[in-house]
Design an enzyme around this catalytic site. Structure first.
Site, PDB file in Angstrom:
ATOM      1  N   LYS A 149       0.893  -1.162   0.000  1.00 50.05           N
ATOM      2  CA  LYS A 149       0.000   0.000   0.000  1.00 50.05           C
ATOM      3  C   LYS A 149       0.925   1.204   0.000  1.00 50.05           C
ATOM      4  O   LYS A 149       1.611   1.465   0.988  1.00 50.05           O
ATOM      5  CB  LYS A 149      -0.880  -0.021   1.249  1.00 50.05           C
ATOM      6  CG  LYS A 149      -1.726   1.233   1.446  1.00 50.05           C
ATOM      7  CD  LYS A 149      -2.674   1.088   2.633  1.00 50.05           C
ATOM      8  CE  LYS A 149      -3.461   2.361   2.892  1.00 50.05           C
ATOM      9  NZ  LYS A 149      -4.426   2.209   3.997  1.00 50.05           N
ATOM     10  N   GLU A 191      -3.457   7.041   1.915  1.00 50.40           N
ATOM     11  CA  GLU A 191      -3.810   7.284   3.324  1.00 50.40           C
ATOM     12  C   GLU A 191      -2.577   7.441   4.204  1.00 50.40           C
ATOM     13  O   GLU A 191      -2.476   6.856   5.278  1.00 50.40           O
ATOM     14  CB  GLU A 191      -4.699   6.145   3.843  1.00 50.40           C
ATOM     15  CG  GLU A 191      -6.018   6.058   3.120  1.00 50.40           C
ATOM     16  CD  GLU A 191      -6.992   5.050   3.728  1.00 50.40           C
ATOM     17  OE1 GLU A 191      -6.535   4.070   4.317  1.00 50.40           O
ATOM     18  OE2 GLU A 191      -8.205   5.280   3.591  1.00 50.40           O
ATOM     19  N   ASP A 234     -14.624   2.446  -1.563  1.00 45.88           N
ATOM     20  CA  ASP A 234     -14.014   1.668  -0.486  1.00 45.88           C
ATOM     21  C   ASP A 234     -14.994   0.683   0.150  1.00 45.88           C
ATOM     22  O   ASP A 234     -15.546   0.982   1.207  1.00 45.88           O
ATOM     23  CB  ASP A 234     -13.490   2.640   0.584  1.00 45.88           C
ATOM     24  CG  ASP A 234     -12.742   1.922   1.684  1.00 45.88           C
ATOM     25  OD1 ASP A 234     -12.396   0.754   1.490  1.00 45.88           O
ATOM     26  OD2 ASP A 234     -12.499   2.544   2.735  1.00 45.88           O
ATOM     27  N   GLU A 280     -16.344  -4.180   7.688  1.00 46.34           N
ATOM     28  CA  GLU A 280     -16.030  -2.813   8.097  1.00 46.34           C
ATOM     29  C   GLU A 280     -17.203  -1.853   7.915  1.00 46.34           C
ATOM     30  O   GLU A 280     -17.457  -1.006   8.767  1.00 46.34           O
ATOM     31  CB  GLU A 280     -14.824  -2.307   7.285  1.00 46.34           C
ATOM     32  CG  GLU A 280     -14.490  -0.850   7.546  1.00 46.34           C
ATOM     33  CD  GLU A 280     -13.300  -0.354   6.741  1.00 46.34           C
ATOM     34  OE1 GLU A 280     -12.646  -1.162   6.063  1.00 46.34           O
ATOM     35  OE2 GLU A 280     -13.026   0.855   6.817  1.00 46.34           O
ATOM     36  N   HIS A 320     -21.259   6.055   1.869  1.00 42.98           N
ATOM     37  CA  HIS A 320     -20.346   6.586   2.881  1.00 42.98           C
ATOM     38  C   HIS A 320     -20.974   7.633   3.804  1.00 42.98           C
ATOM     39  O   HIS A 320     -20.455   8.733   3.986  1.00 42.98           O
ATOM     40  CB  HIS A 320     -19.109   7.187   2.205  1.00 42.98           C
ATOM     41  CG  HIS A 320     -17.842   6.859   2.946  1.00 42.98           C
ATOM     42  ND1 HIS A 320     -17.680   7.121   4.286  1.00 42.98           N
ATOM     43  CD2 HIS A 320     -16.679   6.300   2.537  1.00 42.98           C
ATOM     44  CE1 HIS A 320     -16.470   6.729   4.666  1.00 42.98           C
ATOM     45  NE2 HIS A 320     -15.842   6.209   3.631  1.00 42.98           N
TER      46      HIS A 320
HETATM   47  C1  BDP Z   1     -10.243   1.367   4.408  1.00 46.55           C
HETATM   48  C2  BDP Z   1     -10.052   1.172   5.876  1.00 46.55           C
HETATM   49  C3  BDP Z   1      -8.659   1.378   6.344  1.00 46.55           C
HETATM   50  C4  BDP Z   1      -7.732   0.572   5.461  1.00 46.55           C
HETATM   51  C5  BDP Z   1      -7.913   0.989   4.034  1.00 46.55           C
HETATM   52  C6  BDP Z   1      -7.127   0.164   3.046  1.00 46.55           C
HETATM   53  O1  BDP Z   1     -10.924   2.056   6.536  1.00 46.55           O
HETATM   54  O2  BDP Z   1      -8.591   0.981   7.676  1.00 46.55           O
HETATM   55  O3  BDP Z   1      -6.410   0.765   5.837  1.00 46.55           O
HETATM   56  O4  BDP Z   1      -9.236   0.817   3.655  1.00 46.55           O
HETATM   57  O5  BDP Z   1      -7.733  -0.681   2.409  1.00 46.55           O
HETATM   58  O6  BDP Z   1     -11.368   0.610   4.076  1.00 46.55           O
HETATM   59  O7  BDP Z   1      -5.932   0.366   2.898  1.00 46.55           O
END
Ligand code: BDP
Length: 730
Positions: A306, A310, A383, A411, A539
């Site tokens: 990743k 984020e 997401d 989630e 969302h």
């Molecule tokens: C989101 C989550 C987060 C994950 C991110 C991911 O909220 O905790 O780190 O995706 O997939 O759904 O990297």
């Protein structure tokens, strides 16, 4: 302590725990309790009297162990084992290469057709003696065949005249864990991480083997055991030594070990002051580390990354592209045959529409990645929402290997408190038609490599089981793990068919159970959409925990983490305009999908507010206005949960009381939450639109202010729950 007393104590403990553990869900879908239908059991018994094995390997041994447990349990008698044929009732397993008996059948051509992981199950004769065979090119193929045979017995299928050939349609069938090294699990709701780093490498918890069995029974062949928000220490010798023990445990089950890595590792280790992928020192660092990893784990699978997402480090930090970063890692792994899974989950607050970003960022790089790089793409553009249109990268990327990422852990679906079987969602994605090469270019066929010519394709499921006795928290999250694995093997299986298998294996064959619970499972995903975000809303979650509603949430440093960013509700209408008059994200799809989504008169209503900002008075298919339809859906979602409760109540007494009561209690929580979702949303949207909730519906019990206050206080009240301590970002 006297010996007698010790004996008594041990007896009490064993029998006591035996009772307590009897139906706690630990065995998931591999329960192997005696088959109740005696005539069926007798048929199986006479056909599968002797297990004949004339070869040996760790994987064959695992298969034998499973048969001993499975057939022993299901047929309620000890399995007779031998290395030559009996006169009747032979079950013969093996590959032509290692088993003389299987070799004598000249199956090579047929086995070549099912490939290295496929298998053949057949009722035949060897040296004129009747035999049921499980044959494959490889030992792991044999293991998959053994699980298939057991599944037939577990689901009550006849094996008389058995004739099955099966091969996985997708190459890399992976599970992903979001486990941190401190054993907290990001978005994991079933206890702590399974990997007990403190007692590894010395102690091999038997759970590691059971974990491998569960996955292998579905055909899963790869696991990434740590969080994508990766702690660099995973690549330290200290951890690699522990990881190697897990890899050793999973290996006989055909499961390869992969790790999530942190792109900044060369810096984090204190070895270099840069992680620039074009820097020769950095490239060498990764080569050296890769070599080290392979010293510990000779068949290591590769890295999951990743990057630039984020807050995670990545090549952009050094002015380089995703391709520069991924290719550099691929080069380090290449000498050992390792792969790089590079995630396409990227977005940036500066951009106008989060929907567009992954596509806009990765399409210009199509064809620039090495052959051993695979882009791992979430099913939708945002997401893991309860409903998303498919990501346009499916069908978009033609010259870059791709992989679909799905989420099993709930989630956005009520954690381990709500029942939300994910089969219908996975099916919807896999059957979505991208039209990349005309009609029939479904996401499933793309992943099956039937549309383009990728070097690699695959599926990844974020599963997050934990130390809870039943692995997944909610007993029904097991069904989503199950359906993920089964669809990764064969995306053409239907959600309904797999639910039926799972219920029979996990609970009961009784129609009085299967019918109502099958209905619960099929309806559960749609119910979750209806009470949270119907008609293409998305969302609307409160920030951080992604559990409860906060459609009013509008102010934040990052607007793309607020609900208002997504719903865009105003006095006149609601929805995100992604047509030409808005962000034009629809242009990322091929025709005729583009046109369909872009046309307000034709867009499926389930996706309407994903693509259009629509007047509250817009007339819907039902004849209701958009406002009325929205309210209708929210109320329907709650009614569906009530129906789920009623159906569940009907099955009392048909299954063990322990799991019955657990699910019953969780459904009460789900109803409470569904009502809160509904009331929060209808009250809020009513306040924005200036339209009242039509009189035929029961009015919410409280006013909007009441629900707003619940936002941060109510939902995850336990500060020790991993969900409330997990890294909460958006
Ligand atoms: C989101 C989550 C987060 C994950 C991110 C991911 O909220 O905790 O780190 O995706 O997939 O759904 O990297």
């Amino acid at each position: 302590m006297s010996r007698f007393f010790a004996f008594l104590l041990t007896f009490a403990l064993i029998s006591g725990s035996g009772l307590a553990l009897a139906e706690d869900g630990y065995r998931m879908w591999l329960r192997y309790d005696p088959i109740e239908n005696t005539s069926l059991r007798n048929d199986y018994r006479s056909q599968l009297r002797h297990l004949v094995v004339d070869s040996q390997s760790p994987t064959i041994d695992a298969a034998v162990k499973e048969l001993r447990m499975g057939l022993g349990g299901l047929l309620d008698r000890e399995l007779a084992e031998r290395d030559n044929l009996a006169r009747r009732g032979n079950l013969v397993i093996g590959t032509p290469e290692s088993s003389e008996l299987i070799a004598s059948l000249d199956l090579e051509d047929r086995l070549a057709q099912v490939g290295p992981e496929g298998f053949i199950l057949e009722e035949t004769r060897i040296n004129r003696r009747p035999a049921t065979i499980v044959a494959a090119q490889s030992d792991v193929g044999v293991l998959y065949g053994v699980y298939h045979l057991l599944r037939l017995l577990q689901t009550g299928e006849t094996i008389d005249g058995l004739n099955v050939s099966s091969a996985p349609k997708v190459q890399h069938r992976m599970v992903n864990h979001w486990d941190n090294l401190d054993r907290l699990v990001e978005r994991g709701y079933a206890g702590l991480s399974l990997w007990d780093w403190g007692s590894l490498p010395n102690h091999r918890d038997p759970r590691y083997t059971d974990y491998a069995r569960m996955n292998a029974s579905l055909g899963i062949n790869a696991t990434v055991i740590n969080n994508v928000n990766a702690d660099p220490r995973i690549l330290s010798d200290q951890f690699l030594e522990k990881v190697a023990v897990l890899a050793d445990t999973f290996r006989p089950y055909g499961i390869k070990m992969y790790l999530s890595i942190n792109f900044d590792s060369p810096r984090a280790f204190g070895d270099l002051d840069t992680a620039d992928p074009l820097d020769p020192g950095v490239r060498q660092w990764w080569k050296d580390r890769a070599e080290k990893v392979y010293e510990y784990i000779p068949d290591f699978g590769g890295f999951l990354v990743k990057a630039d997402s984020e807050g995670q480090p990545g090549p952009h930090g050094y002015g380089r592209t995703h391709a520069d970063g991924a290719n550099m890692l691929a080069e380090a792994l290449e000498p050992f045959g390792g792969l790089v899974f590079w995630r396409a989950f990227v977005y940036d607050p500066e951009q106008e529409d989060r929907f567009r970003e992954a596509y806009d960022e990765f399409m210009p790089l199509d064809g620039k990645f090495k052959d051993s790089v695979i882009l791992q793409i979430k099913n939708g553009p945002i997401d893991f929402q309860p409903r998303e249109p498919f990501s346009p990268l499916f069908g978009g990327l033609k010259d870059t290997n791709i992989m679909l990422e799905l989420q099993v852990t709930q989630e956005y679906f009520g954690f381990s408190y709500h029942l939300a079987y994910q089969g219908p969602l996975f099916e919807e994605v896999l059957q979505a038609d991208t039209y990349a090469k005309g009609e029939g270019s479904t996401v499933g066929r793309i992943l099956g490599n039937e549309v383009f010519e990728y070097k690699h394709t695959g599926m990844a499921g974020v599963i997050n089981p934990g130390t809870d006795r039943n692995w997944t928290g909610h007993p029904f999250v097991q069904s989503s793990w199950y359906v993920y694995g089964r669809m990764a093997w064969d995306y053409e299986l239907t959600s309904e068919q797999i639910a039926d298998e799972w219920m029979r294996m996990t609970f009961s064959h009784d129609r009085r159970f299967l019918d109502p619970v099958g209905e619960i499972m099929e309806i559960s995903r749609e119910a979750g959409v209806n009470y949270r975000n119907p008609l293409g809303l998305t969302h609307l979650y409160a920030q951080g925990h992604h559990y409860g509603p906060a459609p009013w949430y509008a102010e934040a440093d990052r607007l793309d983490w607020t609900a208002a960013y997504y719903h865009r509700a105003s006095e006149t209408g609601i929805g995100f305009d992604r047509t030409e008059t808005g962000s034009n994200a629809v242009e990322q799809y091929h025709e005729p999908v583009r046109e369909l989504f872009a046309d307000l008169d034709r867009v499926p209503e389930d996706f309407m507010l994903w693509f259009h900002h629509v007047d509250w008075d817009h007339e819907m298919e039902s004849g209701r206005t958009l406002w009325e339809e929205l309210v209708h859906k929210y109320y329907k979602g709650v009614e569906q949960v009530e129906a789920m409760q009623r159906k569940w109540d009907q099955v009392e007494g048909l299954i063990d009381q322990q799991r019955f009561e657990h699910v019953k209690a969780l459904l009460e929580i789900q109803l409470r939450d569904a009502i809160r979702w509904r009331d929060s949303c209808v009250l809020y949207f009513s306040s924005v639109s200036g339209r009242p909730i039509p009189e035929q519906y029961p009015q919410p019990e409280h006013d909007l202010e009441h629900y707003k206050k619940l936002e941060r206080t109510f939902y995850v009240p336990d500060p020790w729950h991993p969900a409330s301590r997990s890294r909460a970002l958006n």
